[in-house]
Enzyme design. Sequence first.
Site, PDB file in Angstrom:
ATOM      1  N   ASP A 138       3.394   1.282  -5.769  1.00  0.00           N
ATOM      2  CA  ASP A 138       2.558   0.120  -6.117  1.00  0.00           C
ATOM      3  C   ASP A 138       3.392  -1.021  -6.697  1.00  0.00           C
ATOM      4  O   ASP A 138       2.871  -2.105  -6.942  1.00  0.00           O
ATOM      5  CB  ASP A 138       1.410   0.518  -7.075  1.00  0.00           C
ATOM      6  CG  ASP A 138       1.859   1.242  -8.329  1.00  0.00           C
ATOM      7  OD1 ASP A 138       2.833   2.003  -8.252  1.00  0.00           O
ATOM      8  OD2 ASP A 138       1.229   1.042  -9.388  1.00  0.00           O
ATOM      9  N   HIS A 139       4.697  -0.780  -6.879  1.00  0.00           N
ATOM     10  CA  HIS A 139       5.576  -1.825  -7.428  1.00  0.00           C
ATOM     11  C   HIS A 139       6.630  -2.286  -6.436  1.00  0.00           C
ATOM     12  O   HIS A 139       7.338  -3.263  -6.715  1.00  0.00           O
ATOM     13  CB  HIS A 139       6.255  -1.313  -8.703  1.00  0.00           C
ATOM     14  CG  HIS A 139       5.269  -1.002  -9.784  1.00  0.00           C
ATOM     15  ND1 HIS A 139       5.075  -1.811 -10.873  1.00  0.00           N
ATOM     16  CD2 HIS A 139       4.372   0.014  -9.898  1.00  0.00           C
ATOM     17  CE1 HIS A 139       4.117  -1.309 -11.633  1.00  0.00           C
ATOM     18  NE2 HIS A 139       3.663  -0.199 -11.053  1.00  0.00           N
TER      19      HIS A 139
ATOM     20  N   HIS B  18       8.197   6.376 -18.790  1.00  0.00           N
ATOM     21  CA  HIS B  18       7.104   6.462 -17.813  1.00  0.00           C
ATOM     22  C   HIS B  18       7.236   7.833 -17.169  1.00  0.00           C
ATOM     23  O   HIS B  18       8.046   8.642 -17.604  1.00  0.00           O
ATOM     24  CB  HIS B  18       7.268   5.294 -16.810  1.00  0.00           C
ATOM     25  CG  HIS B  18       6.200   5.198 -15.763  1.00  0.00           C
ATOM     26  ND1 HIS B  18       4.866   5.379 -16.028  1.00  0.00           N
ATOM     27  CD2 HIS B  18       6.273   4.920 -14.416  1.00  0.00           C
ATOM     28  CE1 HIS B  18       4.168   5.224 -14.905  1.00  0.00           C
ATOM     29  NE2 HIS B  18       5.002   4.960 -13.914  1.00  0.00           N
TER      30      HIS B  18
ATOM     31  N   ASP C 178       5.732   0.055 -15.692  1.00  0.00           N
ATOM     32  CA  ASP C 178       4.759   1.030 -16.212  1.00  0.00           C
ATOM     33  C   ASP C 178       5.397   1.792 -17.371  1.00  0.00           C
ATOM     34  O   ASP C 178       6.582   2.138 -17.319  1.00  0.00           O
ATOM     35  CB  ASP C 178       4.386   2.026 -15.105  1.00  0.00           C
ATOM     36  CG  ASP C 178       3.544   1.386 -14.024  1.00  0.00           C
ATOM     37  OD1 ASP C 178       3.278   0.182 -14.120  1.00  0.00           O
ATOM     38  OD2 ASP C 178       3.168   2.103 -13.081  1.00  0.00           O
TER      39      ASP C 178
ATOM     40  N   HIS D 147       7.873   3.512  -8.008  1.00  0.00           N
ATOM     41  CA  HIS D 147       6.510   3.841  -7.546  1.00  0.00           C
ATOM     42  C   HIS D 147       6.070   2.778  -6.543  1.00  0.00           C
ATOM     43  O   HIS D 147       6.308   1.588  -6.738  1.00  0.00           O
ATOM     44  CB  HIS D 147       5.526   3.897  -8.729  1.00  0.00           C
ATOM     45  CG  HIS D 147       5.512   5.235  -9.414  1.00  0.00           C
ATOM     46  ND1 HIS D 147       5.225   5.393 -10.751  1.00  0.00           N
ATOM     47  CD2 HIS D 147       5.745   6.495  -8.924  1.00  0.00           C
ATOM     48  CE1 HIS D 147       5.278   6.692 -11.062  1.00  0.00           C
ATOM     49  NE2 HIS D 147       5.589   7.373  -9.971  1.00  0.00           N
TER      50      HIS D 147
HETATM   51 ZN   LIG Z   1       2.135   1.318 -11.303  1.00  0.00          ZN
HETATM   52 ZN   LIG Z   2       4.459   3.815 -12.104  1.00  0.00          ZN
END
Ligand SMILES: [Zn+2]
Ligand SMILES: [Zn+2]
Length: 385
Positions: A68-69, A184, A262, A66
Site C-alpha cells: 500500500d506504500h 512496524h 507505518d 508494504h
Molecule cells: Zn500501510
Molecule cells: Zn505497513
Amino acid sequence: MVAPMDITFLGTGSAQPSATRNHQAMALRLDGDIWLFDCGEATQHQFQKSKLKMGKVTRIFITHMHGDHCFGLAPVLCSMTDNLNPANAPTEDSDDDKVPVDIYGPTPLRSWLRNTLKSTYSNVGRSYRVHELLLQDDPVDTNSDLHPNELPGQNIFLVNGAFDLPLYASTEKGYRVQAAPILHSIPSLGYVIREPDWPGKVNGLVPLIKQNMVALKKLGISNPMSLLGQIQRTNAPYDLPDGQRLEPPPMRPGREVVILGDTKDPSPILPLTHSPTLLIHEATNALTSLDKDKEGNYTMTLEEVEARTKDHGHSTPQMAAAFAKSIGCKTLILTHFSARYRGDEESESLAVMEEIRRLATDVFDQRAQDIYCARDLWSYEIKME
Ligand SMILES: [Zn+2]
Ligand SMILES: [Zn+2]
C-alpha cells in the site's frame, strides 16, 4: 521572500483502499519541485485528479515495502517521465530531462523496481537511481545488471541512529533529509526534512534608511532601499552616513517536516527532530461511535483497540498525539486510516473523522486547533512561524 511549501495527500487509506481513500502517497512541494513520499497503487491516477504535475517529481521516498506504500512506483516513474505527454514535458529552459530521479527506501526496493521495469519491458524517459537505507544485516545490492535507464544508487548505512540522505544539488541549497528506522511489523522508516534558515525580516530597518536617504543618494546609491536586499543577501551590517548601523536581523529557522511510515512506535526518530513545523503520523484504528452496539454501548475497550492496533504494527490517534506532544511539533496531521473511516464530505463521514481528531486533541490539547485528519487530494500549506 520565503518560498511556499505545501503537502498534498494523494492517498490516505491503509491496507484496503476504499471508494474515498486511495493507498498512501503524499506530494511535498518545495523549492519548485515535488518530493513524493510513498507511492501506493494508483498514485498516478491521483496525480491526474490533482493540480500537481507528475513531471515535477524529482525525488521519491518510500517508507517501507508494504504494497500500500509502493505498488504505484513503477507506473508513476513511467508516467512522470513520459515526455510524449505534454503535461510532463520539460520546458525549454529547464534541465529536468537531464536530472535523474532520486528514489530512497529500504531494501529490496532497488532490485524490486529493477525487476518490475525489466519484466514489463518498461522504458523510463529519464534516468533514475535508487538509494537504499540499510540496516546492519540487510543484503547489499551491488548495482550490477542495471536497467537501461538506471544509474548506480548509493548504499546508505545507519550512523548514530540516523541515515543521512544524499540530495546532490538540493544539499548545496541547504536542504537536509535524515531518516531513522521506526517500529512496524516490517522494517519501516520515518523521514525528517529540513529546509535552510531564511533571512530575517528587514522592515524594521526602513526608518533608518529614510533618515539617511539624501546622504546615501549623495554617496551615489540611487535607490537606498536596495540596501535592504543587500543586507538580506550578505547578512553583513552596513554603516549609515549619520553613524547609525543597519544590523542584519536574526535568521528565521527553516521549516522541519517529519513524515513517518507505518508505525506502532516511532521513538527511534525522536533525536532527529527539533520541534518540527509539521508531523505526519498514521492513525490506522480508533475507538469511535462506529464501535457502539444498538444500545449505544462500546463493543470493545480502548485497551483492546490499542492492543489489536499495536499487534498489526499500527497506531491509534491517541498514540500519534502522544508522540506529537513528545517532540513538540506545531502541527499534527493524521493519515493512513482504516477503510472503515470514510474520507468523503458526507456528514456521517465528517462526524466520525472529527471524533478521531478529538481523540488526538484530548491528548495534545495545547495544539488542538493544529491537528487535522487528512483526506485524499487535500492540500495543507506549511507556513513559517
Ligand atoms: Zn500501510
Ligand atoms: Zn505497513
